[in-house]
Design a protein around this motif. Structure first.
Motif, PDB file in Angstrom:
ATOM      1  N   ASP A 148       6.737   3.462  -4.679  1.00 59.28           N
ATOM      2  CA  ASP A 148       6.715   3.954  -3.252  1.00 59.28           C
ATOM      3  C   ASP A 148       5.232   3.679  -2.484  1.00 59.28           C
ATOM      4  OD1 ASP A 148       7.415   5.247  -0.911  1.00 59.28           O
ATOM      5  OD2 ASP A 148       8.480   6.777  -1.931  1.00 59.28           O
ATOM      6  N   ASP A 149       5.604   3.331  -1.347  1.00 54.92           N
ATOM      7  CA  ASP A 149       4.490   2.782  -0.451  1.00 54.92           C
ATOM      8  C   ASP A 149       4.082   3.969   0.617  1.00 54.92           C
ATOM      9  OD1 ASP A 149       2.532   1.201   0.854  1.00 54.92           O
ATOM     10  OD2 ASP A 149       3.631   0.566   2.325  1.00 54.92           O
ATOM     11  N   LEU A 150       3.578   4.944  -0.188  1.00 51.90           N
ATOM     12  CA  LEU A 150       3.081   6.146   0.448  1.00 51.90           C
ATOM     13  C   LEU A 150       1.907   6.069   1.384  1.00 51.90           C
ATOM     14  CD1 LEU A 150       3.235   8.870  -2.193  1.00 51.90           C
ATOM     15  CD2 LEU A 150       4.917   8.407  -0.590  1.00 51.90           C
ATOM     16  N   ILE A 195      -3.463   4.679  -9.435  1.00 51.27           N
ATOM     17  CA  ILE A 195      -2.667   3.650 -10.125  1.00 51.27           C
ATOM     18  C   ILE A 195      -1.408   3.223  -9.566  1.00 51.27           C
ATOM     19  CG2 ILE A 195      -1.581   3.076 -12.574  1.00 51.27           C
ATOM     20  CD1 ILE A 195      -3.758   5.034 -13.666  1.00 51.27           C
ATOM     21  N   THR A 196      -1.000   2.258  -9.193  1.00 46.07           N
ATOM     22  CA  THR A 196       0.440   1.996  -8.680  1.00 46.07           C
ATOM     23  C   THR A 196       1.189   0.893  -9.216  1.00 46.07           C
ATOM     24  OG1 THR A 196      -0.797   2.638  -6.263  1.00 46.07           O
ATOM     25  CG2 THR A 196       1.280   1.187  -6.357  1.00 46.07           C
ATOM     26  N   LEU A 216       2.538  -6.345  -2.094  1.00 42.88           N
ATOM     27  CA  LEU A 216       1.107  -6.130  -1.926  1.00 42.88           C
ATOM     28  C   LEU A 216       1.141  -5.473  -0.604  1.00 42.88           C
ATOM     29  CD1 LEU A 216      -1.695  -6.507  -2.906  1.00 42.88           C
ATOM     30  CD2 LEU A 216      -1.725  -8.541  -1.330  1.00 42.88           C
ATOM     31  N   ASN A 217       1.404  -3.929  -0.801  1.00 45.29           N
ATOM     32  CA  ASN A 217       1.902  -3.241   0.509  1.00 45.29           C
ATOM     33  C   ASN A 217       0.379  -2.215   0.718  1.00 45.29           C
ATOM     34  OD1 ASN A 217       1.856  -0.991  -1.567  1.00 45.29           O
ATOM     35  ND2 ASN A 217       4.061  -1.112  -1.701  1.00 45.29           N
ATOM     36  N   GLN A 218       0.522  -1.341   1.666  1.00 49.44           N
ATOM     37  CA  GLN A 218      -0.578  -0.602   2.102  1.00 49.44           C
ATOM     38  C   GLN A 218      -1.188   0.290   0.677  1.00 49.44           C
ATOM     39  OE1 GLN A 218      -0.695   1.468   5.950  1.00 49.44           O
ATOM     40  NE2 GLN A 218       1.023   0.126   6.407  1.00 49.44           N
ATOM     41  N   PHE A 238      -0.022  -2.376 -10.918  1.00 49.65           N
ATOM     42  CA  PHE A 238       0.864  -3.049 -12.073  1.00 49.65           C
ATOM     43  C   PHE A 238       2.005  -3.605 -11.207  1.00 49.65           C
ATOM     44  CE2 PHE A 238      -0.985   0.240 -14.727  1.00 49.65           C
ATOM     45  CZ  PHE A 238      -1.751  -0.790 -15.463  1.00 49.65           C
ATOM     46  N   PRO A 239       2.180  -5.249 -11.234  1.00 55.73           N
ATOM     47  CA  PRO A 239       3.294  -5.814 -10.445  1.00 55.73           C
ATOM     48  C   PRO A 239       4.443  -5.584 -11.405  1.00 55.73           C
ATOM     49  CG  PRO A 239       1.861  -7.413 -11.869  1.00 55.73           C
ATOM     50  CD  PRO A 239       1.378  -6.176 -12.098  1.00 55.73           C
TER      51      PRO A 239
END
Length: 298
Positions: free
Chosen positions: A214-216, A231-232, A237-239, A248-249
């Protein structure tokens, strides 16, 4: 700074181990499969982390029977909250078909003008959904019958969904809650649903945040900046990824196998049709790799 998988995993694991369970927050997403949400929940349980949830906006978990998407274009009267034509164009197309078939459409929302409001027979501009329920709902109730449909995509608090459900039940109308992601219904069945305020409170109370799918930062950027370590797992490559200490992709929905539960409650299996690009992996595999390095059996 670029790094390889081992370096990134080791850093994430060492940081997770350095915090107490109550200092760790874990947030899933409706972009994850049901299986990935289950693994994330098991991982949180293994850590003893109770700060876990799904950003559900103002939608609660619910178990009442909903209408289906064919009901949209076949209804003679549709009551809508929110700007569905802009935010959910595939459902919006069905609303337009219903209008072409003669349906009366009433939309409730805050702005002076919305795309959905412009195609509606009546646009009720309100200061809040609560104001509509208090001041206008009784009058709208007289228009509802078994050929009617209520589409709820905007709420101010969780309790309001039950009030719309009661409006539908009194008139034998159908109701469909419209949530933002392809597996929102599945995620909300597995992870505790968090309102925007509950989400902010959780983030404010933790030091390490593990965010999956999620792009919080797109709407909670300043809140996320308060976290010591982020950690995402992300497909883009979002905000949020740009704010994160470790990224981690992860694979998107066409690059993974599992199941999704749609907005009407039907669970559908999905099969991977494309390989993930580069070194990306599905979210479940990434969670399992972190757990393995922590010697946690999921």
């Amino acid at each position: 700074m670029e790094s390889d998988w081992d370096e990134s995993l080791n850093l994430a694991v060492s940081k997770i181990k350095s915090y107490e369970p109550e200092e760790i927050g874990i947030i899933g997403s409706g972009n994850c499969t049901n299986e990935e949400c289950e693994i994330l929940k098991k991982f949180a349980t293994s850590l003893g982390a109770e700060n876990i949830g799904y950003p559900a906006g103002n939608f609660p978990n619910f178990d009442f029977e909903t209408g289906n998407l064919n009901d949209v274009e076949n209804s003679q009267f549709i009551l809508i909250t929110g700007n569905i034509l802009k935010e959910y164009p595939l459902i919006g197309r069905k609303i337009i078909l219903a209008k072409e078939n003669g349906a009366e459409i009433i939309t409730i929302d805050y702005p002076q003008k919305t795309t959905t409001g412009m195609i509606s027979d009546q646009y009720i501009q309100t200061e809040s959904i609560r104001q509509f329920l208090d001041d206008e709902a009784e009058k709208i109730q007289t228009k509802l019958n078994e050929s009617s449909l209520i589409l709820v995509s905007k709420l101010d608090n969780k309790e309001e969904l039950e009030e719309f459900h009661q409006m539908a039940a009194k008139s034998n109308s159908k109701i469909i809650p419209i949530m933002k992601e392809c597996n929102s219904r599945g995620a909300i069945n597995i992870l505790p649903p968090l309102s925007e305020d509950e989400l902010k409170t959780m983030i404010d109370g933790v030091n390490l945040l593990y965010l999956v799918g999620d792009d919080l930062a797109s709407h909670l950027g300043e809140t996320l900046k308060k976290v010591d370590f982020l950690i995402t797992q992300s497909t883009t490559l979002n905000q949020t990824a740009l704010l994160s200490d470790v990224v981690f992709p992860s694979a998107c929905w066409v690059e993974k196998t599992g199941s999704f539960t749609n907005i009407t409650g039907n669970t559908q299996k999905v099969q991977q049709i494309l390989p993930p690009p580069g070194e990306a992996m599905d979210d479940a595999t990434i969670i399992m790799k972190i757990a393995e390095k922590m010697e946690i059996d999921l």
